[in-house]
Design an enzyme around this catalytic site. Structure first.
Site, PDB file in Angstrom:
ATOM      1  N   HIS A 127     -52.365  42.895  96.740  1.00  0.00           N
ATOM      2  CA  HIS A 127     -53.918  42.897  96.800  1.00  0.00           C
ATOM      3  C   HIS A 127     -54.632  44.382  96.431  1.00  0.00           C
ATOM      4  O   HIS A 127     -54.233  45.273  96.600  1.00  0.00           O
ATOM      5  CB  HIS A 127     -54.190  42.507  98.103  1.00  0.00           C
ATOM      6  CG  HIS A 127     -53.743  43.745  99.280  1.00  0.00           C
ATOM      7  ND1 HIS A 127     -54.502  44.833  99.683  1.00  0.00           N
ATOM      8  CD2 HIS A 127     -52.613  43.693  99.991  1.00  0.00           C
ATOM      9  CE1 HIS A 127     -53.788  45.568 100.493  1.00  0.00           C
ATOM     10  NE2 HIS A 127     -52.493  44.857 100.717  1.00  0.00           N
ATOM     11  N   HIS A 136     -49.318  48.180  80.716  1.00  0.00           N
ATOM     12  CA  HIS A 136     -48.047  47.296  81.045  1.00  0.00           C
ATOM     13  C   HIS A 136     -47.275  47.237  82.203  1.00  0.00           C
ATOM     14  O   HIS A 136     -46.900  48.311  82.507  1.00  0.00           O
ATOM     15  CB  HIS A 136     -47.134  47.308  79.716  1.00  0.00           C
ATOM     16  CG  HIS A 136     -46.255  46.629  79.558  1.00  0.00           C
ATOM     17  ND1 HIS A 136     -45.438  46.755  78.392  1.00  0.00           N
ATOM     18  CD2 HIS A 136     -45.591  45.578  80.063  1.00  0.00           C
ATOM     19  CE1 HIS A 136     -44.239  45.467  78.628  1.00  0.00           C
ATOM     20  NE2 HIS A 136     -44.725  44.632  79.345  1.00  0.00           N
TER      21      HIS A 136
END
Length: 202
Positions: A127, A136
């Protein structure tokens, strides 16, 4: 849609599409004239800037710097994010254009993934995480709550980042590293606990 890049990364993106995203690949583009075929697709070697600015495209190249260079050079019209059907992505999350989310990845509530980023297989994005463009997150990496990851940074396979950490731009976090403190721009981090061993060139 066009895939720009005929590498192994493109094969995994084809797997995302084949999982049932409803997208269709018109052709794969790569300026390497020695590559003729990828997973049954013929490779087009003619890079036409006008086409790339009109047709939705995913830059299917794993290297963050090269992906950025191509996007900026050709001013590519980005396709919407491609998300594998086995990935779990909160409806309260933003995954921006040009990004790809691989099989088994989890992206939780209020996360924000920037353009042209890669969330690789089985990566976990918790979250309130913010991931800038051209980043990446490698297979099996765990990015816990409220972490910030800067542009172009690469989080290695199996790495873990504890909550609330800020990682700068163009940082490399090595495979399996455990990040316990903020990391400045361009740093290369390895080990458990993670330590800076050098800095990438700007």
């Amino acid at each position: 849609m066009i895939l720009f890049g005929a590498s192994g990364h493109a094969k995994v993106i084809l797997d995302i599409i084949n999982s049932g995203t409803g997208d269709t690949v018109d052709y794969i583009l790569d300026d390497n004239s020695e590559i003729f075929d990828l997973a049954g697709f013929e490779i087009n070697h003619t890079v036409d800037r006008n086409i790339l600015q009109k047709i939705d495209t995913i830059v299917a190249i794993g290297d963050n710097r090269i992906r950025k260079h191509i996007c900026l050079k050709y001013k590519i019209k980005l396709h919407q994010a491609l998300i594998h059907k086995t990935a779990t992505v909160s409806k309260a999350t933003i995954v921006s254009k040009g990004s790809v989310v691989m099989a088994g990845a989890v992206i939780s509530h209020s996360a924000n993934v920037g353009e042209n980023s890669i969330i690789n297989s089985n990566a976990i994005i918790e979250h309130d995480v913010s991931i800038a463009k051209f980043a990446h997150v490698s297979p099996g990496a765990i990015v816990t709550g409220a972490v910030s990851i800067g542009e172009g940074s690469h989080i290695g396979a199996g790495a873990s980042i504890i909550p609330g950490i800020s990682i700068g731009k163009w940082v490399t976090i090595g495979a399996g590293a455990v990040v316990l403190k903020d990391i400045p721009d361009y740093a290369v981090v390895v080990g458990n606990p993670g330590r800076i061993i050098k800095y990438n060139k700007n």
